[in-house]
Motif scaffolding. Structure first.
Motif, mmCIF file in Angstrom:
data_model
loop_
_atom_site.group_PDB
_atom_site.id
_atom_site.type_symbol
_atom_site.label_atom_id
_atom_site.label_comp_id
_atom_site.label_asym_id
_atom_site.label_seq_id
_atom_site.Cartn_x
_atom_site.Cartn_y
_atom_site.Cartn_z
ATOM 1 N N GLN A 16 0.850 -1.281 -0.154
ATOM 2 C CA GLN A 16 0.013 -0.205 -0.054
ATOM 3 C C GLN A 16 0.925 1.355 0.088
ATOM 4 N N SER A 17 1.853 1.316 0.715
ATOM 5 C CA SER A 17 2.806 2.339 0.917
ATOM 6 C C SER A 17 4.183 2.189 1.377
ATOM 7 N N LEU A 18 5.190 3.059 0.889
ATOM 8 C CA LEU A 18 6.462 3.062 1.449
ATOM 9 C C LEU A 18 6.590 4.590 2.032
ATOM 10 N N SER A 19 7.400 4.451 3.274
ATOM 11 C CA SER A 19 7.595 5.714 3.870
ATOM 12 C C SER A 19 8.694 5.841 4.468
ATOM 13 N N LEU A 20 9.634 7.225 4.652
ATOM 14 C CA LEU A 20 11.147 7.023 5.203
ATOM 15 C C LEU A 20 10.782 8.173 6.523
ATOM 16 N N ASP A 21 11.471 7.977 7.348
ATOM 17 C CA ASP A 21 11.375 8.798 8.580
ATOM 18 C C ASP A 21 12.211 10.109 8.563
ATOM 19 N N GLN A 22 13.296 9.934 7.607
ATOM 20 C CA GLN A 22 14.229 11.241 7.128
ATOM 21 C C GLN A 22 14.323 11.330 5.589
ATOM 22 N N THR A 23 14.004 12.352 5.061
ATOM 23 C CA THR A 23 14.180 12.648 3.465
ATOM 24 C C THR A 23 14.893 13.571 2.955
ATOM 25 N N THR A 24 15.312 14.930 3.885
ATOM 26 C CA THR A 24 15.908 15.743 3.624
ATOM 27 C C THR A 24 17.101 15.975 4.270
ATOM 28 N N PHE A 25 18.199 16.207 4.044
ATOM 29 C CA PHE A 25 19.834 16.441 4.581
ATOM 30 C C PHE A 25 20.077 17.804 4.075
ATOM 31 N N ASP A 26 21.176 18.182 5.302
ATOM 32 C CA ASP A 26 21.922 19.372 4.949
ATOM 33 C C ASP A 26 23.212 19.243 5.427
ATOM 34 N N CYS A 27 24.026 20.597 5.552
ATOM 35 C CA CYS A 27 25.317 20.371 6.090
ATOM 36 C C CYS A 27 25.318 19.788 7.462
ATOM 37 N N ASN A 28 24.696 19.708 8.209
ATOM 38 C CA ASN A 28 24.603 19.168 9.685
ATOM 39 C C ASN A 28 24.744 17.568 9.685
ATOM 40 N N ASP A 29 24.112 17.310 8.477
ATOM 41 C CA ASP A 29 24.073 15.573 8.389
ATOM 42 C C ASP A 29 25.263 14.994 7.564
ATOM 43 N N ILE A 30 26.437 15.634 7.507
ATOM 44 C CA ILE A 30 27.383 15.271 6.665
ATOM 45 C C ILE A 30 27.884 14.057 7.347
ATOM 46 N N GLY A 31 28.273 13.109 6.592
ATOM 47 C CA GLY A 31 28.550 11.748 7.140
ATOM 48 C C GLY A 31 27.517 10.598 6.955
ATOM 49 N N ASN A 32 27.586 9.572 7.853
ATOM 50 C CA ASN A 32 26.567 8.530 7.596
ATOM 51 C C ASN A 32 25.417 8.635 8.621
ATOM 52 N N ASN A 33 24.032 8.583 7.915
ATOM 53 C CA ASN A 33 22.949 8.788 8.493
ATOM 54 C C ASN A 33 22.199 7.529 8.390
ATOM 55 N N THR A 34 21.197 6.820 9.682
ATOM 56 C CA THR A 34 20.684 5.855 9.757
ATOM 57 C C THR A 34 19.096 6.337 9.175
ATOM 58 N N VAL A 35 18.472 5.702 8.234
ATOM 59 C CA VAL A 35 17.108 6.010 8.024
ATOM 60 C C VAL A 35 16.330 4.767 7.955
ATOM 61 N N THR A 36 14.843 4.980 8.459
ATOM 62 C CA THR A 36 14.285 3.703 8.427
ATOM 63 C C THR A 36 12.999 3.754 7.416
ATOM 64 N N LEU A 37 13.091 2.673 6.555
ATOM 65 C CA LEU A 37 11.974 2.506 5.486
ATOM 66 C C LEU A 37 10.783 1.568 6.166
ATOM 67 N N THR A 38 9.508 2.087 6.127
ATOM 68 C CA THR A 38 8.290 1.558 6.697
ATOM 69 C C THR A 38 7.611 1.216 5.389
ATOM 70 N N VAL A 39 7.462 -0.167 5.440
ATOM 71 C CA VAL A 39 6.648 -0.880 4.370
ATOM 72 C C VAL A 39 5.125 -1.287 4.789
ATOM 73 N N THR A 40 4.088 -0.914 4.381
ATOM 74 C CA THR A 40 2.802 -1.201 4.733
ATOM 75 C C THR A 40 2.042 -1.914 3.704
ATOM 76 N N ASP A 41 1.559 -3.154 4.038
ATOM 77 C CA ASP A 41 0.754 -3.776 2.825
ATOM 78 C C ASP A 41 -0.496 -3.352 2.601
ATOM 79 N N ASN A 42 -1.270 -3.900 1.797
ATOM 80 C CA ASN A 42 -2.673 -3.595 1.357
ATOM 81 C C ASN A 42 -3.684 -3.894 2.684
ATOM 82 N N ASN A 43 -3.058 -4.721 3.755
ATOM 83 C CA ASN A 43 -4.022 -5.201 4.858
ATOM 84 C C ASN A 43 -3.602 -4.618 6.127
ATOM 85 N N GLY A 44 -2.827 -3.253 5.819
ATOM 86 C CA GLY A 44 -2.371 -2.994 6.996
ATOM 87 C C GLY A 44 -1.210 -3.481 7.949
ATOM 88 N N ASN A 45 -0.629 -4.711 7.516
ATOM 89 C CA ASN A 45 0.495 -5.203 8.029
ATOM 90 C C ASN A 45 1.714 -4.150 7.697
#
Length: 178
Positions: A119-148
């Motif tokens: 049903q949907s894909l979402s990220l907890d962070q999509t924009t970055f700037d100079c304060n984020d130089i280096g490695n950043n961990t992002v979480t992808l949330t995957v929701t199926d058509n039945n809410g799982n």
């Protein structure tokens, strides 16, 4: 000449990871009987898939040993309780001249899937700037058509590869006595 007594019960079918499930007459029969014995029990539908999510009416046909027939109906509640498979990949973001960069779910998603559809894909962070130089961990949330829901994490390497702008101006130097 007496028809058998058909007695049905409702049931639940939980689809497997492939999005399939099935029932047998034993799942629906709730003590159907006949004084002269039962020859056969049959159902009009025994297999279910993602298209059947929710309540489905099935008919149990009871035939006695002398060919007399009765039917009853039951509700089969088809459920998808399997979480989708979340698959992430790492990404690199190169900041632009104003020090900003961004990602979308397609940059991080690496083939997440579900038998009954995403049903949907979402990220907890999509924009970055100079304060984020280096490695950043992002979480992808995957929701199926039945809410799982499932999640996975990826590393976003934020880089500043833009040279600074050097701006010069002329000046006057006055020599001292030495």
């Amino acid at each position: 000449n007496t028809n058998p007594t058909a007695i049905c019960q409702n049931t639940i079918v939980v689809l497997d990871a492939s999005g399939n499930g099935s029932i047998t007459t034993a799942d629906i029969d709730n003590g159907s009987n006949d004084a002269c014995g039962i020859q056969s029990l049959s159902l009009d539908q025994t297999t279910f898939d993602c298209n059947d999510i929710g309540n489905n009416t099935v008919t149990l046909t009871v035939t006695d040993n002398n060919g007399n027939v009765s039917t009853c109906t039951a509700t089969v509640d088809v459920q998808d309780n399997t979480n989708p498979t979340a698959i992430c990949q790492n990404a690199t973001v190169v900041l632009d001249a104003s020090g900003n960069g961004s990602i979308t779910t397609t940059d991080i998603d690496n083939g997440s899937n579900d038998a009954c559809g995403i049903q949907s894909l979402s990220l907890d962070q999509t924009t970055f700037d100079c304060n984020d130089i280096g490695n950043n961990t992002v979480t992808l949330t995957v929701t199926d058509n039945n809410g799982n829901v499932s999640t996975c994490t990826a590393t976003v390497d934020v880089q500043d590869n833009t040279n600074p702008t050097a701006i010069c101006q002329n000046t006057i130097v006055v020599l001292d006595a030495s």
